[in-house]
Design a protein around this motif. Structure first.
Motif, PDB file in Angstrom:
ATOM      1  N   SER A  90      10.596   9.205  -0.865  1.00 26.06           N
ATOM      2  CA  SER A  90       9.499   9.970  -0.276  1.00 26.06           C
ATOM      3  C   SER A  90      10.021  11.077   0.636  1.00 26.06           C
ATOM      4  O   SER A  90       9.433  12.156   0.710  1.00 26.06           O
ATOM      5  CB  SER A  90       8.564   9.036   0.508  1.00 26.06           C
ATOM      6  N   LEU A  93       1.155   4.267  -2.826  1.00 25.52           N
ATOM      7  CA  LEU A  93       1.008   5.699  -2.519  1.00 25.52           C
ATOM      8  C   LEU A  93       2.164   6.508  -3.101  1.00 25.52           C
ATOM      9  O   LEU A  93       1.960   7.630  -3.566  1.00 25.52           O
ATOM     10  CB  LEU A  93       0.930   5.899  -1.002  1.00 25.52           C
ATOM     11  N   THR A 110       9.316  15.089   0.112  1.00 19.67           N
ATOM     12  CA  THR A 110       8.690  15.905   1.152  1.00 19.67           C
ATOM     13  C   THR A 110       9.697  16.847   1.810  1.00 19.67           C
ATOM     14  O   THR A 110       9.462  17.363   2.901  1.00 19.67           O
ATOM     15  CB  THR A 110       8.037  15.004   2.229  1.00 19.67           C
ATOM     16  N   THR A 149       4.032   7.642   6.477  1.00 16.85           N
ATOM     17  CA  THR A 149       3.305   7.235   7.682  1.00 16.85           C
ATOM     18  C   THR A 149       3.156   5.717   7.721  1.00 16.85           C
ATOM     19  O   THR A 149       3.338   5.087   8.770  1.00 16.85           O
ATOM     20  CB  THR A 149       1.916   7.894   7.720  1.00 16.85           C
ATOM     21  N   LEU A 150       2.849   5.113   6.575  1.00 19.87           N
ATOM     22  CA  LEU A 150       2.709   3.660   6.519  1.00 19.87           C
ATOM     23  C   LEU A 150       4.058   2.961   6.672  1.00 19.87           C
ATOM     24  O   LEU A 150       4.171   1.942   7.373  1.00 19.87           O
ATOM     25  CB  LEU A 150       2.057   3.238   5.207  1.00 19.87           C
ATOM     26  N   GLU A 198       1.688  10.376   3.124  1.00 25.41           N
ATOM     27  CA  GLU A 198       0.902   9.228   3.571  1.00 25.41           C
ATOM     28  C   GLU A 198       1.731   7.940   3.501  1.00 25.41           C
ATOM     29  O   GLU A 198       1.636   7.084   4.379  1.00 25.41           O
ATOM     30  CB  GLU A 198      -0.351   9.082   2.716  1.00 25.41           C
ATOM     31  N   GLY A 227       2.953  14.933  10.657  1.00 27.41           N
ATOM     32  CA  GLY A 227       3.725  13.698  10.638  1.00 27.41           C
ATOM     33  C   GLY A 227       5.226  13.872  10.535  1.00 27.41           C
ATOM     34  O   GLY A 227       5.966  12.896  10.594  1.00 27.41           O
ATOM     35  N   LYS A 237       0.827  -1.202   0.000  1.00 27.70           N
ATOM     36  CA  LYS A 237       0.000   0.000   0.000  1.00 27.70           C
ATOM     37  C   LYS A 237       0.865   1.257   0.000  1.00 27.70           C
ATOM     38  O   LYS A 237       0.584   2.224  -0.730  1.00 27.70           O
ATOM     39  CB  LYS A 237      -0.921  -0.006   1.223  1.00 27.70           C
ATOM     40  N   ALA A 238       1.934   1.251   0.785  1.00 28.48           N
ATOM     41  CA  ALA A 238       2.827   2.408   0.840  1.00 28.48           C
ATOM     42  C   ALA A 238       3.498   2.654  -0.509  1.00 28.48           C
ATOM     43  O   ALA A 238       3.613   3.798  -0.964  1.00 28.48           O
ATOM     44  CB  ALA A 238       3.884   2.204   1.931  1.00 28.48           C
ATOM     45  N   ALA A 279       1.695  10.461  -3.230  1.00 30.23           N
ATOM     46  CA  ALA A 279       1.171  10.717  -1.879  1.00 30.23           C
ATOM     47  C   ALA A 279       2.263  10.325  -0.878  1.00 30.23           C
ATOM     48  O   ALA A 279       2.122   9.370  -0.104  1.00 30.23           O
ATOM     49  CB  ALA A 279      -0.104   9.919  -1.644  1.00 30.23           C
TER      50      ALA A 279
END
Length: 284
Positions: A157, A124, A161, A135-136, A132, A268, A120-121, A129
């Motif tokens: 990521s 994203l 960010t 976070t995962l 998010e 986060g 899922k990460a 994303a």
């Protein structure tokens, strides 16, 4: 309303649900209102299915209402649980079971929670994303976080960010076998940031602050310049050195700049979290 991966099994959807096990495993729970133990298991099974987010389908079969279907399976005990993969039963449990036993059974046939979370990460990150995704990634086990492909994805990521210091630390920990072209691309992206983050304007402000360390207007301007090029920890540290001594420094402008940077970094961000805690300890 139940999610699509939790269904009540009946004669109308029975064949369709079992055919669905060709692509997604199906866990059938045989229960009946007269069997209190089988009824009590339903909420826990639903919660477990939610955790797996569609990795399997939970099919609830009320044996009192659907006696013909229950008869086809020859169910003798309630509750009974049967796992179907590719249209065939591959595992099952009879009688009341602790959730741990059901989880252990599923673990033999389904991806682990770490695998599902990582997948899922990674999805994203493909959708840009990145906050998010981070976070995962942080919820993965330590063993899974140490995997090279996960570290590379997290580093990307972090770069996206603007968490450049953390990205650099992550890239420094990449195993040798994962230092491929993708790794080199991320390192190049970090190097470009470093070059841009040390502009002549920033160097000039740093020199001016060195000459006049108490000139708060220079402090505010340099902190903003740091923030604009992603040097957020340096910006917050610079501001904190003055805000921690006087919350109203420069008529409150330093505190406002400090709070604006925290807000821009989001909830986060670990760097922002560190300085939020320091600010709260000062205020309260």
């Amino acid at each position: 309303m139940q999610p699509p991966y939790i269904v009540d099994l009946n004669e109308q959807n029975f064949r369709q649900v079992l055919e669905g096990s060709m692509s997604t495993p199906v866990l059938i729970h045989f229960w009946a209102p007269m069997s209190e133990e089988s009824v009590q298991m339903i909420p826990s099974l639903k919660a477990l299915t939610e955790q797996y987010s569609g990795a399997f389908t939970l099919a609830l079969l009320n044996c009192e209402e659907q006696q013909a279907i229950a008869g086809q399976f020859g169910v003798q005990t309630l509750p009974t649980i049967a796992l179907f993969v590719n249209g065939q039963p591959v595992d099952g449990l009879g009688g009341p079971q602790p959730l741990e036993a059901i989880t252990a059974m599923l673990a033999k046939h389904l991806p682990s929670q770490d695998e599902l979370t990582a997948q899922k990460a990674l999805e994203l990150t493909q959708q840009d994303a990145h906050a998010e995704a981070l976070t995962l990634f942080a919820t993965l086990s330590e063993e899974y976080q140490s995997k090279g492909e996960i570290k590379l994805a997290r580093a990307n990521s972090l770069l996206e960010t603007n968490q450049f210091d953390l990205a650099e630390a992550m890239l420094d920990s990449i195993p040798l076998e994962y230092k491929d072209n993708y790794y080199k691309t991320l390192v190049s992206k970090l190097d470009l940031h470093k070059q841009a983050a040390d502009s002549p304007e920033i160097q000039s402000l740093e020199a001016a602050l060195h000459a006049s360390p108490s000139e708060l207007k220079i402090v505010a301007e340099l902190a903003l310049q740091y923030h604009q090029v992603g040097r957020d920890e340096e910006a917050l540290e610079l501001l904190w050195g003055h805000v921690s001594r006087d919350l109203n420094a420069l008529d409150g402008e330093l505190k406002k700049t400090f709070m604006d940077i925290l807000s821009a970094l989001g909830q986060g961000n670990p760097i922002a979290g560190k300085y939020r805690r320091q600010l709260y300890s000062l205020l309260y």
